[in-house]
Design a protein around this motif. Structure first.
Motif, PDB file in Angstrom:
ATOM      1  N   PHE B 527       3.157  -0.387  -0.353  1.00 46.88           N
ATOM      2  CA  PHE B 527       2.495   0.039   0.882  1.00 46.88           C
ATOM      3  C   PHE B 527       2.465  -1.114   1.888  1.00 46.88           C
ATOM      4  O   PHE B 527       2.776  -0.930   3.068  1.00 46.88           O
ATOM      5  CB  PHE B 527       1.077   0.538   0.589  1.00 46.88           C
ATOM      6  N   ALA B 528       2.116  -2.300   1.398  1.00 49.46           N
ATOM      7  CA  ALA B 528       2.064  -3.462   2.299  1.00 49.46           C
ATOM      8  C   ALA B 528       3.439  -3.735   2.899  1.00 49.46           C
ATOM      9  O   ALA B 528       3.559  -4.111   4.065  1.00 49.46           O
ATOM     10  CB  ALA B 528       1.557  -4.683   1.537  1.00 49.46           C
ATOM     11  N   THR B 529       4.485  -3.510   2.096  1.00 50.89           N
ATOM     12  CA  THR B 529       5.836  -3.737   2.600  1.00 50.89           C
ATOM     13  C   THR B 529       6.178  -2.782   3.735  1.00 50.89           C
ATOM     14  O   THR B 529       6.915  -3.129   4.658  1.00 50.89           O
ATOM     15  CB  THR B 529       6.855  -3.562   1.457  1.00 50.89           C
ATOM     16  N   GLN B 530       5.628  -1.569   3.666  1.00 55.78           N
ATOM     17  CA  GLN B 530       5.892  -0.623   4.751  1.00 55.78           C
ATOM     18  C   GLN B 530       5.265  -1.110   6.052  1.00 55.78           C
ATOM     19  O   GLN B 530       5.767  -0.833   7.137  1.00 55.78           O
ATOM     20  CB  GLN B 530       5.382   0.784   4.416  1.00 55.78           C
ATOM     21  N   LEU B 531       4.154  -1.848   5.933  1.00 57.83           N
ATOM     22  CA  LEU B 531       3.537  -2.401   7.146  1.00 57.83           C
ATOM     23  C   LEU B 531       4.477  -3.413   7.793  1.00 57.83           C
ATOM     24  O   LEU B 531       4.553  -3.535   9.016  1.00 57.83           O
ATOM     25  CB  LEU B 531       2.192  -3.053   6.806  1.00 57.83           C
ATOM     26  N   LEU B 532       5.215  -4.122   6.936  1.00 57.36           N
ATOM     27  CA  LEU B 532       6.226  -5.063   7.421  1.00 57.36           C
ATOM     28  C   LEU B 532       7.267  -4.326   8.264  1.00 57.36           C
ATOM     29  O   LEU B 532       7.676  -4.787   9.332  1.00 57.36           O
ATOM     30  CB  LEU B 532       6.895  -5.701   6.203  1.00 57.36           C
ATOM     31  N   PHE B 533       7.669  -3.163   7.760  1.00 53.40           N
ATOM     32  CA  PHE B 533       8.636  -2.354   8.514  1.00 53.40           C
ATOM     33  C   PHE B 533       8.043  -1.922   9.853  1.00 53.40           C
ATOM     34  O   PHE B 533       8.704  -1.999  10.895  1.00 53.40           O
ATOM     35  CB  PHE B 533       9.053  -1.130   7.698  1.00 53.40           C
ATOM     36  N   LEU B 534       6.793  -1.476   9.808  1.00 55.28           N
ATOM     37  CA  LEU B 534       6.149  -1.034  11.051  1.00 55.28           C
ATOM     38  C   LEU B 534       6.104  -2.171  12.057  1.00 55.28           C
ATOM     39  O   LEU B 534       6.338  -1.983  13.250  1.00 55.28           O
ATOM     40  CB  LEU B 534       4.730  -0.543  10.766  1.00 55.28           C
TER      41      LEU B 534
END
Lengths: 354, 606
Positions: B527-534
């Protein structure tokens, strides 16, 4: 404190990653896009094949870690379950082979055919032969699986043998009610508007009721009603007549590899033949606390996770002993009709009533 | 062409600004509101769908993190969560059962409908259809705008349901009655459920407005020379997606309307023989709870393909472009999409094998369900052959496309298990099902969406996303997805049921506590990695590397013939004419031949 620390660490990691990424972007601009793409291409190609190798090792490692915790580690506890298991193994081997071959091809191709100045791409747009091959082969394999599956399915859903014992299972928020037909072997009629949670949890019709237009059904008088624990006999087919009192539930019998929904208003059935008694299973599974649990497998409200029933599988003689001790629910509401109740007791009650 | 006339106005504007180069728009009469809010430009509407979808993806993902917290750490107390979320959600540092079921339900609803339907096909159908078929906009830009705003309204209503006193709906995203019909059976079925149905009804309207528009546009507004068999596979996939949606969403709506009647007007479509603790016997008799399941899954199963097909289409396109090789078996790809679309309507009852369905009917559905494996196998092998002897460029889009194929294989194969009723009778509603559909539908389609975003981002914003962040995003996400969902198969093989708040009282299922903790931890990292994408997404809009060439991926399709910043109307001057199919990569030793290049006399025929 730990929360703040975690947030701080996450932000720090993000910042580091961001800085690295930004730096690599500058490098890309300096070196030129072409050159940079070639470099990262090599890294990613290598990672692709590494992912494949590590992934396959991971699959093996995960299996060695978890297989013993699944039901497959022990023999199925029902005759029907054996068929489920053998079919499951066949399906696993077929899909497993396809899985390994296709994943290897995918990641290996990705690695092998990564960009290379010297390679000339093959303009290969279609081939009827190849396409016929991978239409035909899956179709044939699937036919085999369908045939086996449908034979098992028709066995599972066939009528229960004539000598099967019959138990009625009713789900409610959040527990199970079991009913045995009693000495007459007939389930008495019930009507849901007759339900009284305290004295008549199934709404058995044992009184005339003009308002509901019901007539006392004598077949209800010897019906045995049990909550939470159901007794069945080892080696004897048992047929469940499944219903629900409120919302949809599901009789989940994981050890027997079967399940069936409990739908209000529409009775369903399921039959199976238990192979081991509960105490035998304790030895087989090496777990002194082993129980055959009925898990509700259909979301039924906020207590769904606690909707547990227990099945005691016992030898015939133990079953007979247990059954002899059970009293029809009828006598709870009509103690004066209970022939086994001592006279004195009923007079005491009569006095108390007065 | 009709759209030319309809958009004549904007065409004028584009041409008049040609001197600015790239037709960059400087609409003096376009206000902030008409450009960014009530826009009728399909590209802006696509971005609106995308960003709204992202907001929901974050919320839905956050919900999964919260309920994974409960599953992974059932004995821990998170008092700080209580401060953030309040006492209804977290009591004594632990997520309450009501909250747990509300989170599970909303996570499912939001991810399936708002993220992977509206966010995926809403974004890419809007963005790609006019650009790739050579049209100035959708058949009805106004309807298109309405489609977004109905989705926005649905989002608002759904979000508001999180704040009602009795809590949001908590009966599972499938909303089976009687549970969903009776407020007395579950507090979540009170006001929360009313809002849930309203939100879903608005959503159905949104997707119908969108879908009809997509179909009309694809059929009527292709540019000169763009025959149906010259369409990129993205468009074919989006076309079948729209057809599926238009034919099945109305059935879902009818199911919901009957549910509204049962809930509010005393009818008995779904209700019969019900006694509720503390309330007593209900008057309803003669209804069938199973009827709803038929109506629901008549949409519910096509819905799976509504989610999956756009991803398949985009993956086909991206694999071909980055392998520098034509897609293998173009006609077979269309044929298999068509077969999947037809079969999608004929398999719904495989979700209902254990409802007491007539066993013969069950058998028919087994046969039809396993038939879907054939077109799926064709697609997989065609993708593999597309990679074979290509010259692969690992752009982040390409990597997500490869990841999609990997996940589609893994999750698709377990479909062969579950589609066979004699195995489903054992595995139904266990974690095996969760593993299956999250891999094949959830994560795989998410990968398709990521691939699409990475690939078309330069066209959307005229900027590049940061590649390094893209690679990190890909590797953590694919490793994480497998680490989360692969072990769940084993939980399923232990018979562990879905949607349980706590397993510690179950002798048969409590052995997985360590595994659950592991899964929850990985889920948080992913989930935290998806924030990186955002972060990458929004940062690059403003600060990303500028796109300097019109065709950064050296692709054949029409969208790359538009200016770097296309205005409303897409092309400056005439819409280009199309002379060939979109997959001439590596033909006769030429790296790529755009669709707008006339067929040379010496060109070989294939």
């Amino acid at each position: 404190m730990t929360f703040n620390l975690t947030v701080a660490v996450i932000i720090l990691v993000f910042l580091i990653i961001f800085q690295i990424s930004k730096a690599s972007e500058y490098v890309a601009i300096l070196k030129g896009e072409e050159q940079n793409r070639k470099n990262t291409n090599k890294v990613n190609g290598f990672l692709m094949v590494s992912f494949l190798v590590l992934g396959l090792i991971g699959v093996w490692y995960c299996n060695s870690l978890l297989f013993g915790k699944t039901l497959l580690a022990h023999e199925s506890a029902s005759v029907q379950g054996e068929r489920v298991d053998s079919m499951l193994w066949l399906t696993l081997s077929i899909t497993g082979i396809v899985f390994i071959i296709t994943q290897i091809l995918l990641f290996w191709f990705a690695y092998k055919y990564q960009e290379n100045d010297k390679r000339k791409v093959v303009y290969f747009a279609h081939s009827n032969k190849l396409e016929a091959l991978w239409t035909g082969v899956p179709a044939i394999v699937l036919t085999v699986l369908v045939v086996i599956g449908l034979r098992n399915w028709s066995y599972f859903t066939s009528d229960a043998p004539k000598d099967a014992m019959v138990v009625e299972v009713t789900g409610k928020q959040f527990g199970w009610i079991f009913r045995y037909p009693g000495k007459d072997g007939v389930f008495g009629k019930k009507y849901y508007k007759n339900i009284d949670p305290a004295t008549n949890s199934l709404g058995l019709i044992w009184r005339d009721s003009a308002s509901l237009n019901l007539k006392d059904d004598p077949a209800t008088h010897d019906d045995i009603v049990q909550e939470q624990t159901m007794y069945v006999v080892k080696g004897k087919p048992v047929k469940l007549i499944i219903g629900s009192r409120d919302v949809i539930h599901d009789v989940g019998l994981s050890q027997f590899r079967l399940k069936m929904d409990a739908v209000p208003g529409i009775p369903t059935t399921l039959w199976f033949t238990p192979k081991f008694t509960t105490s035998e299973m304790k030895k087989i599974t090496n777990n002194p606390n082993f129980q055959y649990e009925i898990s509700c497998d259909q979301m039924c409200g906020n207590g769904h996770y606690s909707m547990k029933g227990v099945i005691e599988v016992v030898e015939q003689e133990d079953y007979d002993l247990w059954m002899a001790k059970q009293k029809p629910l009828y006598f709870q509401s009509f103690p004066e009709k209970d022939p086994s109740a001592p006279k004195a007791d009923s007079t005491v009650k009569a006095i108390a009533k007065n | 062409m009709s759209n030319e006339a309809a958009l004549h106005h904007s065409v004028d504007v584009s041409t008049s600004h040609d001197t600015h180069g790239d037709g960059h728009m400087h609409h003096h009469h376009e206000t902030f509101i008409t450009k960014y809010v009530f826009s009728q430009d399909h590209k802006m509407i696509a971005k609106q769908f995308l960003i709204t979808g992202m907001v929901w993806a974050v919320l839905g993902g956050l919900m999964s993190v919260l309920f994974r917290l409960q599953l992974g750490y059932p004995d821990s107390h998170f008092y700080w969560l209580e401060d953030i979320l309040g006492k209804w959600w977290v009591k004594d540092g632990q997520i309450t059962p009501e909250a747990y079921y509300a989170l599970v339900t909303t996570h499912g609803t939001v991810l399936v409908f708002f993220v992977l339907t509206a966010g995926l096909s809403g974004t890419f159908a809007n963005f790609l259809i006019p650009l790739q078929i050579g049209a100035r906009d959708m058949a009805s830009p106004f309807m298109n705008m309405l489609s977004y705003w109905f989705f926005f309204a649905a989002s608002c209503v759904m979000l508001s349901s999180m704040f009602v006193e009795t809590g949001p709906f908590s009966g599972g995203w499938t909303a089976y009655p009687p549970l969903s019909a009776l407020g007395s059976a579950s507090p979540g079925s009170k006001t929360g459920m009313d809002l849930w149905i309203v939100a879903m009804a608005l959503f159905v309207v949104s997707s119908l407005l969108g879908g009809l528009n997509y179909i009309a546009t694809i059929l009527n507004m292709r540019t000169k020379g763009m025959s149906m068999t010259r369409l990129p596979l993205t468009i074919w996939a989006l076309f079948f997606t729209a057809v599926l949606g238009v034919l099945s969403f109305p059935v879902l709506l009818s199911g919901f309307i009957l549910l509204i009647f049962d809930r509010n007007f005393g009818t008995s479509f779904y209700l019969s023989d019900i006694f509720i603790n503390g309330v007593g016997a209900l008057p309803n008799e003669g209804g069938s709870a199973i009827l709803f399941q038929h109506l629901f899954w008549f949409l519910g199963h096509p819905e799976v393909y509504i989610i999956l097909l756009p991803a398949m289409g985009m993956v086909s396109e991206i694999l071909s472009v980055n392998s520098r090789k034509p897609i293998f078996g173009y006609m077979a790809m269309i044929g298999s999409l068509f077969a999947i679309a037809i079969l999608a309507f004929l398999v719904w009852a495989h979700h209902m094998f254990v409802t007491g369905l007539n066993p013969f009917l069950g058998s028919v559905f087994v046969l039809l369900t396993l038939l879907i494996a054939v077109p799926s196998a064709i697609k997989v092998f065609n993708w593999l052959t597309t990679l074979w002897r290509g010259n692969i460029r690992f752009t982040p889009a390409m990597m997500f496309a490869i990841g999609f194929v990997s996940l589609f294989i893994s999750g698709g194969l377990t479909g062969i298990w579950l589609g066979n009723s004699a195995l489903d009778i054992h595995l139904h509603d266990t974690y095996f099902v969760i593993a299956h559909f999250h891999i094949v539908m959830g994560v795989a389609s998410m990968f398709g969406m990521f691939a699409g975003i990475y690939h078309w981002y330069p066209k959307m914003y005229g900027k590049h996303l940061n590649n390094t962040l893209g690679f990190i995003h890909f590797w953590i996400t694919i490793a994480g997805a497998y680490l989360i969902f692969w072990p769940m198969h084993y939980e399923g093989l232990a018979g562990m049921p879905r949607r349980y708040y706590d397993y510690s009282n179950w002798e048969s299922f409590k052995q997985f506590i360590d595994l659950n903790r592991f899964i929850s931890t990985v889920a948080m990292i992913v989930f935290a990695t998806q924030l990186l994408f955002l972060f990458n997404f929004f940062y690059s809009i403003f600060k990303g590397r500028k796109v300097t060439s019109r065709n950064p991926w050296q692709s054949n399709t029409l969208e790359w013939t538009t200016p770097i910043h296309p205005g409303h109307g897409n092309w400056v001057g005439e819409i280009p004419e199309v002379y060939r199919w979109p997959y001439d990569y590596g033909k006769d030793g030429v790296d790529f031949i755009p669709q707008t290049t006339p067929v040379g006399e010496e060109e070989s025929h294939h």
